[in-house]
Scaffold this motif. Structure first.
Motif, mmCIF file in Angstrom:
data_model
loop_
_atom_site.group_PDB
_atom_site.id
_atom_site.type_symbol
_atom_site.label_atom_id
_atom_site.label_comp_id
_atom_site.label_asym_id
_atom_site.label_seq_id
_atom_site.Cartn_x
_atom_site.Cartn_y
_atom_site.Cartn_z
ATOM 1 N N LYS A 126 16.860 -7.591 20.221
ATOM 2 C CA LYS A 126 17.029 -7.134 18.832
ATOM 3 C C LYS A 126 17.736 -8.200 17.996
ATOM 4 C CE LYS A 126 17.642 -2.286 20.196
ATOM 5 N NZ LYS A 126 18.609 -1.181 20.135
ATOM 6 N N GLU B 209 14.747 1.861 24.949
ATOM 7 C CA GLU B 209 15.613 1.030 24.136
ATOM 8 C C GLU B 209 17.019 1.002 24.719
ATOM 9 O OE1 GLU B 209 16.618 0.648 19.360
ATOM 10 O OE2 GLU B 209 15.129 2.097 20.070
ATOM 11 N N SER C 101 15.330 -6.318 11.007
ATOM 12 C CA SER C 101 15.469 -5.738 12.339
ATOM 13 C C SER C 101 14.095 -5.291 12.845
ATOM 14 C CB SER C 101 16.416 -4.543 12.310
ATOM 15 O OG SER C 101 15.755 -3.414 11.755
ATOM 16 N N ILE C 102 13.989 -5.109 14.155
ATOM 17 C CA ILE C 102 12.730 -4.616 14.733
ATOM 18 C C ILE C 102 12.362 -3.270 14.111
ATOM 19 C CG2 ILE C 102 11.644 -3.732 16.847
ATOM 20 C CD1 ILE C 102 13.191 -5.873 18.409
#
Length: 380
Positions: free
Chosen positions: A324, A354, A334-335
């Protein structure tokens, strides 16, 4: 700036039935002219895209070790002439066939700073080797790896394949058992993919290729993951396993979406945000280098959206997944800003998970990797 370089030697003593890489029969080819053209491409490439010190070099094919001693020597000298690297710090890999490496060739490679060998073993079963068009046999692998160790190589990798025609789970388990007994540092295990323009593709179209079922192939992959971990080989990418400290640094360049040089017919490069593909036919490659200095067939300027997509589907191949922090540093987003919806959907399916630092495939996600990668393409 690129820290890695790939060199393509497209010559083979035998064409395997599954292979779709850029390759031709060795005999009757303008090999010396090709190596001279490669040297010219190296020179022009470094002039156009100056290199700092390289961290990794990888010589693939084809079969690089099919070259004769003088040709091998000329090629290695060409690399030293144009690329800078520390022999003590670089990872310098050569692909090899188990039945094409004499002690003299191994010594030449070792003296030239090559410190990693990657053998195209595929299977230890002689009947399967014959069925896929390989010329080496089980004994060749055992003898050549012993010889490589004797010469002083301490970083040896082998490729294994599963899902081969009529291959059983028991045969693949036997392959794994033999591989572990070799006391090597790295193992790649790939499923057979039937590519167009191959012998297997033509057989499949005629209904003459008997392959294991999808379920059997999945069992083989599960077995590879389980057995590798048990024997001290950590899975760091979908198809790659290594003892601690022996991950392929060169291949991590690709999966980390970093830039690299590509030299030779059909080679690809990624430099200054542009992906380039070289022409594939040998004579055309030689002609283009002689005429223009560069053998490019096409060049593609990678857009920011494409870079972000590549960061995801290449990075998700790694067991650790996509960082990330690295994504944010690279793209300023950000992703979740870019791919929040896709991530949520794949997590809901149980294919992604995650952590605080990464987004990665779950165990089930590894079995359905291509489906997950597709979720990050063309959606921006």
């Amino acid at each position: 700036m690129a820290k890695s370089a790939y060199f393509h030697i497209p010559f083979c003593a035998q064409i395997c039935y599954y292979c779709d890489f850029n390759k031709v029969f060795f005999h009757g080819q303008p090999v010396d002219e090709y190596l001279q053209a490669m040297e010219s491409e190296m020179k022009r490439t470094i002039e156009a895209f100056p290199a700092d010190r390289l961290d990794t070099l990888f010589v693939g094919g084809g079969t690089p070790t099919v070259l004769e001693m003088k040709q091998l020597d000329f090629f290695l000298q060409s690399i030293y002439k144009h690329f800078r690297f520390s022999v003590h710090e670089v990872e310098f890999t050569f692909e090899a066939n188990p039945n094409e490496l004499s002690k003299e060739k191994l010594q030449l490679l070792k003296e030239a700073g090559v410190n990693r060998l990657s053998f195209g073993v595929q299977t230890f079963d002689d009947s399967l080797l014959k069925a896929i068009g390989r010329t080496h046999r089980y004994e060749d692998v055992i003898q050549t790896i012993a010889l490589a160790k004797e010469v002083g190589f301490e970083n040896i990798s082998i490729d294994l394949m599963y899902g081969l025609p009529q291959q059983t789970l028991a045969q693949f388990q036997a392959d794994l058992e033999i591989a572990f007994s070799l006391d090597i540092q790295h193992i790649s295990a790939y499923s057979l993919i039937i590519e167009p323009k191959t012998v297997f593709y033509n057989l499949m179209r005629k209904g003459k290729l008997l392959l294991p079922s999808e379920e059997e192939e999945a069992q083989m992959y599960e077995e590879a993951m389980r057995q590798m971990e048990m024997h001290g080989y950590h899975q760091y990418e979908i198809s790659n396993y290594a003892r601690p400290g022996f991950q392929s640094r060169h291949n991590l360049t690709y999966w980390n979406n970093e830039e690299y040089y590509g030299i030779g017919a059909g080679a690809h490069s990624y430099l200054n945000g542009v992906r380039r593909a070289n022409v594939r036919p040998i004579k055309k490659y030689i002609e283009k280098v002689q005429e223009t200095g560069f053998p490019y067939l096409e060049a593609h300027h990678v857009t920011m959206a494409e870079q972000m997509e590549e960061e995801m589907f290449l990075g998700l191949r790694k067991t650790e997944g996509v960082s990330k922090r690295r994504f944010l540093e690279k793209f300023g987003l950000s992703i979740h800003d870019v791919f929040g919806r896709a991530v949520a959907m794949e997590k809901q399916k149980g294919l992604l998970e995650e952590t605080q630092t990464h987004i990665r495939l779950t165990h089930r996600g590894k079995l359905l990797g291509n489906e997950v990668f597709q979720a990050f393409i063309g959606g921006i």
